[in-house]
Design an enzyme around this catalytic site. Structure first.
Site, PDB file in Angstrom:
ATOM      1  N   LYS A  33       0.840  -1.214   0.000  1.00  0.00           N
ATOM      2  CA  LYS A  33       0.000   0.000   0.000  1.00  0.00           C
ATOM      3  C   LYS A  33       0.867   1.255   0.000  1.00  0.00           C
ATOM      4  O   LYS A  33       0.591   2.217  -0.720  1.00  0.00           O
ATOM      5  CB  LYS A  33      -0.969  -0.023   1.200  1.00  0.00           C
ATOM      6  CG  LYS A  33      -2.040  -1.095   1.022  1.00  0.00           C
ATOM      7  CD  LYS A  33      -2.863  -1.363   2.262  1.00  0.00           C
ATOM      8  CE  LYS A  33      -3.747  -2.587   2.020  1.00  0.00           C
ATOM      9  NZ  LYS A  33      -4.549  -3.002   3.157  1.00  0.00           N
ATOM     10  N   ASP A  76     -11.222   2.087   3.207  1.00  0.00           N
ATOM     11  CA  ASP A  76     -11.411   0.637   3.044  1.00  0.00           C
ATOM     12  C   ASP A  76     -12.900   0.323   2.872  1.00  0.00           C
ATOM     13  O   ASP A  76     -13.263  -0.800   2.543  1.00  0.00           O
ATOM     14  CB  ASP A  76     -10.886  -0.112   4.279  1.00  0.00           C
ATOM     15  CG  ASP A  76      -9.518  -0.750   4.043  1.00  0.00           C
ATOM     16  OD1 ASP A  76      -9.188  -0.999   2.868  1.00  0.00           O
ATOM     17  OD2 ASP A  76      -8.808  -0.994   5.030  1.00  0.00           O
ATOM     18  N   GLN A 135      -5.102  -1.648   9.371  1.00  0.00           N
ATOM     19  CA  GLN A 135      -4.853  -2.951   8.751  1.00  0.00           C
ATOM     20  C   GLN A 135      -5.399  -4.077   9.627  1.00  0.00           C
ATOM     21  O   GLN A 135      -5.123  -4.130  10.824  1.00  0.00           O
ATOM     22  CB  GLN A 135      -3.335  -3.126   8.528  1.00  0.00           C
ATOM     23  CG  GLN A 135      -2.950  -4.411   7.833  1.00  0.00           C
ATOM     24  CD  GLN A 135      -3.450  -4.479   6.384  1.00  0.00           C
ATOM     25  OE1 GLN A 135      -3.379  -3.502   5.641  1.00  0.00           O
ATOM     26  NE2 GLN A 135      -3.964  -5.635   5.993  1.00  0.00           N
TER      27      GLN A 135
END
Ligand code: NAP
Length: 297
Positions: A60, A127, A104
């Site tokens: 990322k 997300d 995460q």
């Protein structure tokens, strides 16, 4: 005389599509810069030192660098108290320089995942995990889409795969992939959708009916050749690390579909790796750009 079977299929190249998307985003970043507008800024929170999570986060960060985004990495020990983590999230929520941020997953067992993900401001939730963004899938104005299903929809769109009126079967009903994808395929794709899960009886009877079969379970080899209709489109979201001394890095990534058996029956199929995986990061970048455009027009 036996019927001829067409064994030619198109491999859906998620790596190429994600490279195309990154190039498009880079141009938009340059355009914003030239107009004196804010450069998108992604913050990433990583808790603990899980190897797979570290690898995902590295990818990322690399993607942010490629497209010219600003980024901030925030690392915390896996012993961090839930309330302390909540306070850090609050700070990032208020930080006007950050347009989008992610925590995460997975998180250590003592932390309640939903409490953490729900704490993220929905307009910075790149997300697409929050209930607000999840629900917005069925609104007229979807907000930040859950990254992996968004990536699947984008693959179908960019390969001109028609979904309207098609029979789509999704194996796996998770909050992260299967459930939001089913809503997107109905709302945006106008498809007829069936969701299968652990308790589905006679899975093959359902999968064989699919014009478009999406599998997101995490069980390598679950879908065999005789479970797929001739000419179907098959999207394999499954990504499982299988370890063994025969693999270069000590492990190999496996999808849920028995590729060799299934591919010759399909019209389009994604490989693992190189199919859906790169699209999840591309979606994260698209969402971060969108969040930045919304917050700093
Ligand atoms: P998850 O939360 O564990 O969900 C798995 C789903 O599969 C659940 O709905 C479960 O049913 C269902 N299931 C389990 N065994 C089954 C069986 N034998 N037959 C049919 N359904 C079954 O996993 P996830 O987060 O959705 O991830 C699924 C896979 O996708 C994993 O391999 C993950 O690594 C991969 N993934 C890849 C990406 C990417 O970027 N490529 C992103 C996200 C996930 P129940 O609901 O009944 O338990």
């Amino acid at each position: 005389m036996s019927a001829m079977i067409d064994t030619s299929f198109t491999l859906i190249d998620g790596k190429k599509i994600s490279t195309d998307i990154k190039a498009e985003i880079s141009l938009k970043v340059v355009e914003r810069k030239n107009q004196g507008k804010k450069i998108p800024h992604l913050a990433i929170i990583l808790v603990g030192d899980d190897g797979a999570s570290q690898t995902y986060v590295d990818h990322k960060v690399k993607a942010c660098k490629e497209v010219g985004f600003h980024y901030t990495m925030m690392r915390f020990a896996d012993t961090i108290a839930e309330d302390k983590l909540m306070k850090h999230i609050d700070q990032v929520n208020k930080d006007q320089d950050v347009d989008g941020f992610i925590v995460q997953l997975p998180l250590p067992a003592h932390i309640t995942v939903e409490r953490i993900t729900e704490k993220i401001r929905s307009d910075k939730d790149v997300d697409g995990f929050t209930n607000h963004n999840f629900g917005s899938i069925i609104s007229k104005n979807p907000l930040l889409m859950p990254a992996t299903p968004f990536g699947v929809m984008e693959l179908l769109r960019r390969y001109n795969i028609e979904t309207e009126g098609k029979n789509c079967v999704i194996v796996g009903a998770s909050r992260l992939v299967g459930a939001p994808l089913s809503m997107m395929l109905v709302e945006q794709g106008r498809a007829t959708v069936t969701i299968c899960h652990k308790y589905t009886e006679d899975l093959a009877a359902w999968t064989r009916q699919a014009d478009i079969l999406v599998v997101a379970v995490g069980k390598p080899g679950l879908i065999k050749g005789d479970m797929v209709k001739e000419g179907a489109v098959v999207i394999d979201v499954g990504t499982t690390r299988v370890e063994g001394p025969q693999y270069k890095n000590g492990y190999s990534l496996k999808g849920d579909v028995e590729f060799k058996e299934v591919a010759p029956k399909t019209s389009f199929i994604t490989p693992v790796p190189g199919g859906v995986g790169p699209m999840t990061i591309a979606s994260l970048l698209m969402n971060t750009l969108k969040a930045c455009e919304n917050l700093n027009p």
